[in-house]
Design a protein around this motif. Structure first.
Motif, PDB file in Angstrom:
ATOM      1  N   UNK A  36       0.846  -1.287   0.091  1.00 44.90           N
ATOM      2  CA  UNK A  36      -0.036  -0.120  -0.028  1.00 44.90           C
ATOM      3  C   UNK A  36       0.900   1.431   0.039  1.00 44.90           C
ATOM      4  N   UNK A  37       2.160   1.255   0.625  1.00 46.29           N
ATOM      5  CA  UNK A  37       3.098   2.517   0.700  1.00 46.29           C
ATOM      6  C   UNK A  37       3.418   2.631  -0.448  1.00 46.29           C
ATOM      7  N   UNK A  38       3.615   1.604  -1.316  1.00 48.83           N
ATOM      8  CA  UNK A  38       4.241   1.753  -2.888  1.00 48.83           C
ATOM      9  C   UNK A  38       3.069   2.136  -3.590  1.00 48.83           C
ATOM     10  N   UNK A  39       1.914   1.958  -3.385  1.00 52.76           N
ATOM     11  CA  UNK A  39       0.669   2.124  -4.247  1.00 52.76           C
ATOM     12  C   UNK A  39       0.599   3.749  -4.060  1.00 52.76           C
ATOM     13  N   UNK A  71      -4.700   5.051   7.216  1.00 55.63           N
ATOM     14  CA  UNK A  71      -4.472   3.886   8.307  1.00 55.63           C
ATOM     15  C   UNK A  71      -4.423   2.651   7.406  1.00 55.63           C
ATOM     16  N   UNK A  72      -3.361   1.828   7.706  1.00 60.48           N
ATOM     17  CA  UNK A  72      -3.277   0.802   6.657  1.00 60.48           C
ATOM     18  C   UNK A  72      -3.475  -0.613   7.388  1.00 60.48           C
ATOM     19  N   UNK A  73      -4.630  -0.951   7.946  1.00 58.34           N
ATOM     20  CA  UNK A  73      -5.205  -1.818   8.719  1.00 58.34           C
ATOM     21  C   UNK A  73      -6.189  -2.446   7.924  1.00 58.34           C
ATOM     22  N   UNK A  74      -6.222  -4.010   7.829  1.00 56.96           N
ATOM     23  CA  UNK A  74      -7.091  -4.572   7.272  1.00 56.96           C
ATOM     24  C   UNK A  74      -8.462  -4.722   8.019  1.00 56.96           C
ATOM     25  N   UNK A  75      -8.426  -4.732   9.327  1.00 59.21           N
ATOM     26  CA  UNK A  75      -9.751  -4.643  10.307  1.00 59.21           C
ATOM     27  C   UNK A  75      -9.251  -4.539  11.537  1.00 59.21           C
ATOM     28  N   UNK A 100     -11.380   2.660   5.997  1.00 68.19           N
ATOM     29  CA  UNK A 100     -12.351   3.092   4.749  1.00 68.19           C
ATOM     30  C   UNK A 100     -11.830   4.310   3.718  1.00 68.19           C
ATOM     31  N   UNK A 101     -10.874   5.012   4.117  1.00 64.31           N
ATOM     32  CA  UNK A 101     -10.122   5.919   3.171  1.00 64.31           C
ATOM     33  C   UNK A 101      -9.250   5.392   2.358  1.00 64.31           C
ATOM     34  N   UNK A 102      -8.448   4.292   2.852  1.00 69.07           N
ATOM     35  CA  UNK A 102      -7.608   3.888   1.999  1.00 69.07           C
ATOM     36  C   UNK A 102      -8.546   2.535   1.080  1.00 69.07           C
ATOM     37  N   UNK A 139      -7.976   2.812  -2.955  1.00 66.22           N
ATOM     38  CA  UNK A 139      -7.498   1.533  -3.925  1.00 66.22           C
ATOM     39  C   UNK A 139      -8.579   0.540  -3.692  1.00 66.22           C
ATOM     40  N   UNK A 140      -9.889   0.709  -4.299  1.00 66.98           N
ATOM     41  CA  UNK A 140     -10.846  -0.222  -4.027  1.00 66.98           C
ATOM     42  C   UNK A 140     -10.536  -1.754  -4.340  1.00 66.98           C
TER      43      UNK A 140
END
Length: 122
Positions: free
Chosen positions: A4-7, A19-23, A89-91, A95-96
């Motif tokens: 995600x950081x690369x994206x 926030x880069x958390x799955x849940x 939700x923002x991330x 990147x859906x």
């Protein structure tokens, strides 16, 4: 996280925080996954607010006598008893198409890598 950081770096998105958390997962559930990943039994003692409040105070006294670094502090004890929830939700909107790795798989893979690395070193 790195994917995600690369994206994000390769995108036009600038000056934003994500926030880069799955849940959301509780500390208790996370530690249970770690126990499972290391093939260790789950703890049998329930640690609540009273026990953590006692533990950090005892640890503070021990460290003031020995000069050691505390294993538990007032802040970590309070954090262990706090429920925090974070939204991704923002991330997901940015990147859906991105598919998160489950926490179960992530912890299992990390534990396996760690165990493999430990076996290699003397």
């Amino acid at each position: 996280v790195v994917a995600l950081m690369i994206l994000l770096m390769e995108s036009e998105i600038k000056n934003q925080r994500f926030l880069l958390n799955s849940f959301n997962v509780s500390i208790k559930n996370f530690l249970e996954l770690m126990n499972e990943g290391f093939s260790k039994p789950k703890p049998s003692i329930r640690v609540g607010k009273l026990l953590t409040a006692f533990a950090w105070r005892v640890e503070k006294i021990r460290c003031s006598i020995t000069g050691a670094t505390p294993v538990i502090t007032k802040e970590t004890a309070q954090s262990a008893n706090r429920v925090s929830k974070f939204s991704n939700e923002k991330i997901k909107k940015a990147f859906p198409e991105y598919q998160f790795i489950s926490i179960e798989k992530s912890v299992k893979d990390t534990c396996n890598l760690f165990l493999k690395e430990v076996k290699v070193k003397p």
